[in-house]
Scaffold this motif. Structure first.
Motif, short mmCIF file in Angstrom:
data_model
loop_
_atom_site.label_atom_id
_atom_site.label_comp_id
_atom_site.label_asym_id
_atom_site.label_seq_id
_atom_site.Cartn_x
_atom_site.Cartn_y
_atom_site.Cartn_z
N TYR A 44 0.82 -1.21 0.00
CA TYR A 44 0.00 0.00 0.00
C TYR A 44 0.86 1.27 0.00
O TYR A 44 0.64 2.18 -0.79
CB TYR A 44 -0.95 0.00 1.21
CG TYR A 44 -1.83 1.22 1.25
CD1 TYR A 44 -3.00 1.29 0.49
CD2 TYR A 44 -1.49 2.34 2.03
CE1 TYR A 44 -3.80 2.42 0.50
CE2 TYR A 44 -2.29 3.47 2.03
CZ TYR A 44 -3.45 3.50 1.26
OH TYR A 44 -4.23 4.64 1.27
N ASP A 45 1.85 1.30 0.88
CA ASP A 45 2.71 2.50 0.95
C ASP A 45 3.54 2.67 -0.33
O ASP A 45 3.83 3.80 -0.74
CB ASP A 45 3.64 2.43 2.17
CG ASP A 45 2.89 2.70 3.47
OD1 ASP A 45 1.76 3.24 3.40
OD2 ASP A 45 3.41 2.36 4.55
N ALA A 46 3.90 1.57 -0.95
CA ALA A 46 4.64 1.65 -2.22
C ALA A 46 3.75 2.27 -3.30
O ALA A 46 4.20 3.10 -4.09
CB ALA A 46 5.12 0.26 -2.65
N ILE A 47 2.46 1.90 -3.30
CA ILE A 47 1.52 2.46 -4.28
C ILE A 47 1.34 3.96 -4.02
O ILE A 47 1.31 4.77 -4.96
CB ILE A 47 0.15 1.72 -4.23
CG1 ILE A 47 0.32 0.27 -4.69
CG2 ILE A 47 -0.87 2.43 -5.12
CD1 ILE A 47 -0.92 -0.60 -4.54
N VAL A 48 1.23 4.32 -2.74
CA VAL A 48 1.10 5.74 -2.39
C VAL A 48 2.31 6.50 -2.94
O VAL A 48 2.18 7.57 -3.55
CB VAL A 48 0.99 5.94 -0.86
CG1 VAL A 48 1.16 7.41 -0.48
CG2 VAL A 48 -0.35 5.41 -0.35
#
Lengths: 161, 161
Positions: A44-48
Motif C-alpha cells: 500500500y505504501d509503495a503504491i502511495v
C-alpha cells in the motif's frame, strides 16, 4: 566530400544522419529521478509513493542496493487479488533481480528504448555496478529511463533543440 | 545547392534534417489497435480487458462513439478505493469527453508525442470526426498513439529503417 553530399538527396542518406544522431544521445543525458522504496515497505505504501511521484514503476532497494521493481500493472493485479496490501511488504511481490533489465549511464538512449520495447517494460533502472571483495555484484540505482523519457527526447529532437 | 551543404557540417544543420524527417511521420503510420469497451461494462471487466490486450489505457464508447478513457493509473486508484468494481460501470468513473486529448490520422507523430508530454497522458485516441445533420460532433476511434508507439518509432528511426 563528394559522396557525403548524397546524404542530402537520398532518403537512405537522410536516415543515416538521423540514426547517427539518435545514437549519440546517452542514457546519462535523459535519465530522471527514480521512485524508490525499501523491501520492507508495505504494498500500500509503495503504491502511495508511486502516486506521489507520478511514476509508472517503483524500484526496490535493500541496504541501498537495487533488488527489485514493481510496475503499475503489477500493482493493479495485486490490488484486485487477495493480498492484504496493508500488511504484505513490497519485497514479496516485486520482480526480483536478476529478472530486471537495466542500463548504465554510458548506454545510448537508443539501446535503452530498444530494451524497453524488446522486454515489454515501461521503465529501466540506470545502475552503477561495483564488485565487493568477495566477488559479489552490488547494484546502485542512479536514475531511470522510461517510455516518457524517450518520448520527451523524441519531442526534443523534433523541436530541433 | 551551396547552403545546403552546410547541413552536413554544422550541428544545427544535422538537427534540421532530423526534425524535418521526424515531422514527416504521420499518426496514421504508427497508430495501433486501441482497447475499447462500452460505457456499461463493469470496472472489473474493463480491467480484465486492459490486461487481455496489455493496454495502458482503455477507451470507452457509447453507440460506437468515443465518450471516455480510463488509464491504468485511474484503475489503480479506483481499485484501492471503496468502489464496488464488480457493479459500477466504467462510464461512471471514466474521464469524459471533451476532457480527452485526441489526434487525427493526419497529425504528425511529433504532434502526438508533444500532446502526450504536455497533457501528461500515456495514450491518445486517434479519431475521425463527423458532424450530424443537427450539428452534433460524432467521434469515431480508429486507433491509438501511446508512449509505446513513440518509443517504437524512435527505435525504428535509430535502426535506420
Amino acid at each position: 566530400a563528394r559522396p557525403k553530399v548524397g546524404y542530402l538527396y537520398s532518403k537512405r542518406g537522410g536516415n543515416s544522419i538521423i540514426y547517427d544522431y539518435i545514437k549519440e544521445v546517452k542514457v546519462a543525458e535523459i535519465k530522471t529521478k527514480p521512485a524508490v522504496v525499501t523491501e520492507d515497505t508495505t504494498v500500500y505504501d509503495a503504491i502511495v509513493q508511486l502516486f506521489l511521484e507520478d511514476a509508472g514503476t517503483i524500484f526496490v532497494t535493500n541496504n541501498g542496493h537495487l533488488t527489485g521493481a514493481v510496475s503499475r500493472k503489477d500493482f493493479l493485479k495485486i490490488a484486485l487479488g487477495n493480498t492484504d496490501i496493508h500488511k504484505v511488504p513490497v519485497g514479496i511481490i516485486m520482480t526480483r533481480m536478476p529478472n530486471i533489465v537495466t542500463v548504465t549511464d554510458n548506454d545510448t538512449a537508443y539501446e535503452a528504448a530498444k530494451k524497453i520495447i524488446e522486454h515489454e517494460v515501461d521503465s529501466l533502472p540506470v545502475i552503477e555496478k561495483t564488485v565487493t571483495e568477495d566477488g559479489k555484484d552490488i547494484l546502485k540505482i542512479t536514475g531511470k529511463v522510461s517510455k516518457t523519457n524517450i518520448t520527451k527526447l523524441f519531442v526534443k529532437l523534433g523541436s530541433g533543440n
